[in-house]
Scaffold this active site. Structure first.
Site, PDB file in Angstrom:
ATOM      1  N   LYS A   1       8.625   1.144  -1.219  1.00 17.75           N
ATOM      2  CA  LYS A   1       7.606   0.556  -2.099  1.00 17.75           C
ATOM      3  C   LYS A   1       8.174  -0.653  -2.839  1.00 17.75           C
ATOM      4  O   LYS A   1       7.449  -1.577  -3.198  1.00 17.75           O
ATOM      5  CB  LYS A   1       7.062   1.590  -3.088  1.00 17.75           C
ATOM      6  CG  LYS A   1       8.130   2.280  -3.935  1.00 17.75           C
ATOM      7  CD  LYS A   1       8.151   1.863  -5.359  1.00 17.75           C
ATOM      8  CE  LYS A   1       9.444   2.254  -6.041  1.00 17.75           C
ATOM      9  NZ  LYS A   1       9.478   2.088  -7.461  1.00 17.75           N
TER      10      LYS A   1
ATOM     11  N   THR B   1       4.225   0.245  -8.913  1.00 21.84           N
ATOM     12  CA  THR B   1       5.265  -0.773  -8.746  1.00 21.84           C
ATOM     13  C   THR B   1       4.672  -2.125  -8.364  1.00 21.84           C
ATOM     14  O   THR B   1       5.260  -3.153  -8.648  1.00 21.84           O
ATOM     15  CB  THR B   1       6.267  -0.333  -7.653  1.00 21.84           C
ATOM     16  OG1 THR B   1       6.601   1.019  -7.880  1.00 21.84           O
ATOM     17  CG2 THR B   1       7.525  -1.140  -7.687  1.00 21.84           C
TER      18      THR B   1
END
Ligand SMILES: NC(=O)c1ccc[n+]([C@@H]2O[C@H](COP(=O)([O-])OP(=O)(O)OC[C@H]3O[C@@H](n4cnc5c(N)ncnc54)[C@H](O)[C@@H]3O)[C@@H](O)[C@H]2O)c1
Length: 334
Positions: A188, A245
């Site tokens: 990610k 994120t």
């Protein structure tokens, strides 16, 4: 009450140590630098976490033997590039069957091993698990609601981790899918770099949503090729962590990407962020995993070209938009 040690006094290790103290455990926070310990003792703060005070009962040390003797759980919270060295250094002090979890995120560039794999290699006598999910230290330190997942090969370690960490603002689920959790948490960061680049270029929510969903497909393809479950990537350690994120100004990967999108070189962007940008390491590992398993990874590939081959971020995005026409999901019949 349990005896818990957190190895690594960065923002995440410190936030978790404070949480564990609040849960009533006997907690040691270890730093590899005596100066960091001295500063925390002097200021009663970790300056990475603003003005939040450290509890008096939190024991601070740079002595590895003291930190690892008679502990029910040892939590690895060092930056992922330092996991192997730290595990190697501590290995001879660790007894048979010691429960260890990692909360770090990253795939080792040279070996393509995950954090749990590395710790298992260096400390074969330990039982190793992971705690991961959408969880900024800056929010956990001020007790904002957070949900994460504890993964381990044995149900016993996952449930133990859940019991140790869970409280009324920190919800912990359990899962046997360690690989899926680890790949989700590591890759990610690469997609967050791309999302930041799009933000820095002035693109909007549409571009971010496209990167999150198409990025999730790339991560899921790698995770399942490595033996992880697709459902895990639809959970907290996958899409959950990806959303946070790719959208938060707390994310150093997003911010590094943002500066690159605004025109900084990758080096200038990392210097501005001032902390380790783990997505830069995981980008290469992601690409290598794609090659290993024969998986096409357009976003991860473009991020690598921007980071390591001087490709302007705008050209990377344009090339993604102009790829051949495709179905969204391969393999669904009309
Ligand atoms: N910050 C977060 O909100 C957060 C949340 C979830 C997971 N994580 C993960 O936790 C891990 C640690 O992140 P962080 O944000 O606490 O990092 P950080 O940048 O705040 O940590 C830096 C600290 O790492 C330690 N360190 C540096 N080099 C070291 C070495 N060679 N050996 C041992 N220790 C060393 C030092 O104590 C330094 O203060 C990362 O893998 C990160 O992905 C972070």
């Amino acid at each position: 009450m349990a005896n818990v040690t957190v190895l690594g006094s960065g923002s995440w290790g410190t936030a978790l140590a404070v949480l564990l103290c609040g849960n009533g455990h006997d907690v040691i926070l270890w730093s590899y630098l005596q100066e960091e310990v001295d500063e925390m003792k002097r200021t009663h703060r970790n300056l990475k976490l603003n003005d939040n005070l450290l509890p008096d009962k939190l024991h601070l040390t740079a002595d590895m033997e003291e930190a690892t003797t008679n502990r029910d759980l040892i939590v690895f919270a060092v930056p992922s590039f330092a996991t192997r060295q730290t595990a190697h250094n501590v290995s001879s002090l660790i007894p048979e069957g010691q429960q260890v979890i990692t909360v770090s995120k990253g795939i080792e560039e040279e070996t393509l091993l995950t954090q749990c794999d590395i710790i298992e290699q260096e400390i074969p006598q330990a039982q190793v698990g992971i705690l991961s999910g959408p969880s900024h230290a800056e929010e956990v330190i001020v007790s904002l609601p957070t949900a994460v997942v504890a993964g381990a090969k044995t149900r016993q370690l996952a449930v133990f981790t859940q019991e140790i960490f869970m409280n009324d603002y920190f919800r912990v689920y359990t899962s046997p899918d360690v690989v899926g959790i680890e790949v989700g948490g590591s890759l990610k960061n690469v997609i967050a770099l791309a999302s930041g680049m799009a933000g820095g270029l002035g693109y909007g929510d549409n571009a971010r949503a496209a990167l999150i969903t198409r990025g999730l497909r790339e991560i899921t393809a790698i995770a399942t090729a490595m033996g992880g479950k697709a459902e895990t990537l639809g959970g907290l350690a996958g899409v959950g962590d990806l959303i946070v994120t790719c959208s938060s100004l707390h994310s150093r990967n997003y911010m590094a990407g943002f500066h690159i999108g605004e025109g900084d070189t990758p080096k200038e962007a990392q210097d501005k962020v001032g902390m380790v940008v783990e997505g830069v390491y995981s980008a290469k590992a992601g690409l290598a995993l794609g090659k290993k398993f024969g998986i096409e990874l357009p976003i991860i590939e473009k991020v690598n070209q921007v980071l390591f081959e001087d490709k302007p971020a705008r050209d990377g995005v344009m090339e993604l938009m102009k790829r051949d026409k495709k179905s969204e999901i391969e393999g669904i019949a009309w």
